[in-house]
Enzyme design. Structure first.
Site, PDB file in Angstrom:
ATOM      1  N   HIS A 253       5.519  -9.158   4.363  1.00 50.49           N
ATOM      2  CA  HIS A 253       6.054  -8.044   4.861  1.00 50.49           C
ATOM      3  C   HIS A 253       7.466  -7.909   4.420  1.00 50.49           C
ATOM      4  O   HIS A 253       8.186  -6.679   4.587  1.00 50.49           O
ATOM      5  CB  HIS A 253       5.670  -7.758   6.235  1.00 50.49           C
ATOM      6  CG  HIS A 253       4.247  -7.128   6.445  1.00 50.49           C
ATOM      7  ND1 HIS A 253       3.397  -7.110   7.486  1.00 50.49           N
ATOM      8  CD2 HIS A 253       3.428  -6.810   5.293  1.00 50.49           C
ATOM      9  CE1 HIS A 253       2.426  -6.812   7.088  1.00 50.49           C
ATOM     10  NE2 HIS A 253       2.115  -6.474   5.981  1.00 50.49           N
ATOM     11  N   HIS A 382      -3.614  -3.591  -3.763  1.00 53.75           N
ATOM     12  CA  HIS A 382      -2.549  -4.086  -3.852  1.00 53.75           C
ATOM     13  C   HIS A 382      -1.995  -4.488  -5.114  1.00 53.75           C
ATOM     14  O   HIS A 382      -1.018  -4.314  -5.657  1.00 53.75           O
ATOM     15  CB  HIS A 382      -2.260  -5.222  -3.036  1.00 53.75           C
ATOM     16  CG  HIS A 382      -1.917  -4.842  -1.153  1.00 53.75           C
ATOM     17  ND1 HIS A 382      -0.670  -4.494  -0.819  1.00 53.75           N
ATOM     18  CD2 HIS A 382      -2.774  -4.784  -0.458  1.00 53.75           C
ATOM     19  CE1 HIS A 382      -0.818  -3.991   0.275  1.00 53.75           C
ATOM     20  NE2 HIS A 382      -1.992  -4.387   0.730  1.00 53.75           N
TER      21      HIS A 382
END
Length: 398
Positions: A253, A382
């Protein structure tokens, strides 16, 4: 043989997307209960898990919309239309609005309203709109209204995390993760529609998370907060692999926000965006990269210790995208060298050369962790979205 594409070119990245989609199509289509199957063994055989999670359903819709946009393959168009129908007719709560979190075999098994899931419907609806999939505009209008009217918290300029089915109460917990994905979705909504409100929305979320919230953690992205948006170091303590609310500083992240900030900088040349993008990226590269065996470790404790040395498929995909975009915006060749290193690592360890698609987890020793390649709600969203983004902004000049 899969995994032979040239990752420096649009053509190569698009080839990778097509090879990944081929792992899921047509077996992903559920002709009995609607929507998409979400559990796949290494060779693509379906597992016995019949979970239909809002996130996995949205990610499949995104993937097939991108597939149709890139190839014009009518089968992908039909697959995307199939997903929109499932959202509108089955997963949508016709009484209270919003979308259920989970179904199995045609029955609702979790009726709460999860912001993270709605964020991914937002992302998928935009991709479907870009691909001109029937029903995409209606889905986008509905999901955006739900997000703004039911989840947005004006005092924080961020979104609450979870509500009961009838919206009568909300979880006291607050999280950055769902806000990050609303930010990403808003960027793509701006690119697709040209409407400035989406860019402003994305910029506001980015400022709140990467400046104001991060100030509680010396500039890093912490995952979990209480109802007053104060950092909560006890929530899910030790649960580093919680799908939506992981404990700790998740390395991926830090990189993912670096990607988003750089992406925003492409559209609005505010210096702080690129400055914060580089700060987050450089810290994460220094502290999460496995210098011996390659790849990126998963989670760091509040004290700065790596407490989960697993290597996740989505972390590698997001780090690749961040390095590619940063190289494009800064011209600093260190990022292109990182991109090169990351993709060689991914091709050597993460992408199945026989069946295609990515393994979900590798150990610290780069061994595949289990025999399920794609459990709910993975779908290889992703890798597909990262490849699509890199191709859009870097293309042949990588």
């Amino acid at each position: 043989m899969k995994n032979t594409f040239d990752f420096h070119t649009k053509q190569g990245l698009y080839q990778h997307i097509e090879e990944t989609l081929a792992f899921y199509y047509p077996k992903a289509i559920d002709h009995t209960y609607g929507g998409y199957h979400e559990g796949y063994y290494m060779d693509g055989t379906l597992t016995r898990d019949t979970t239909k999670h809002i996130v996995g359903q949205a990610r499949h819709l995104y993937d097939f919309s991108v597939g149709f946009e890139l190839t014009g393959n009518k089968e992908y168009e039909q697959a995307a239309e199939h997903g929109i129908t499932f959202f509108q007719e089955t997963l949508r709560d016709k009484e209270h609005g919003g979308y259920y979190t989970e179904m199995k075999d045609g029955s609702v098994t979790d009726d709460k309203k999860l912001t993270y899931g709605h964020a991914f419907i937002f992302r998928a609806a935009v991709a479907a709109l870009e691909a001109k999939i029937n029903g995409a505009d209606e889905l986008l209008s509905d999901i955006y209204q739900v997000l703004e009217e039911k989840f947005y918290e004006p005092s924080a300029k961020l979104y609450k995390d979870e509500a009961t089915r009838d919206w009568s109460s909300y979880l006291d917990y607050r999280g950055q993760n769902c806000n990050m994905h609303i930010c990403e979705s808003a960027i793509t909504a701006f690119e697709t529609t040209g409407q400035r409100k989406y860019l402003d929305q994305a910029l506001s979320i980015a400022d709140q998370v990467t400046n104001k919230l991060a100030a509680q953690s010396n500039g890093l992205i912490w995952e979990n907060y209480d109802a007053a948006w104060m950092k909560d170091e006890q929530f899910n303590h030790g649960e580093t692999r919680d799908e939506f609310r992981a404990y700790g500083f998740v390395g991926g992240h830090q990189f993912e926000w670096s990607k988003l900030l750089t992406w925003l900088y492409i559209h609005q040349q505010d210096g702080w965006l690129l400055e914060r993008a580089e700060e987050l990226y450089q810290f994460a590269w220094e502290h999460y990269r496995d210098q011996d065996k390659g790849g990126i470790f998963f989670v760091m404790s509040p004290e700065g210790e790596i407490i989960d040395k697993g290597k996740s498929y989505w972390v590698l995909a997001e780090t690749m995208a961040a390095s590619a975009l940063l190289h494009g915006q800064t011209g600093n060749d260190v990022y292109s060298k990182h991109y090169e290193e990351l993709f060689h690592y991914v091709q050597a360890h993460f992408i199945d050369p026989v069946h295609g698609a990515w393994y979900q987890w590798l150990t610290a020793e780069n061994e595949v962790e289990d025999d399920v390649k794609s459990p709910s709600p993975k779908t290889d969203y992703h890798p597909i979205s990262a490849s699509y983004l890199i191709a859009a902004y870097r293309g042949e000049d990588l």
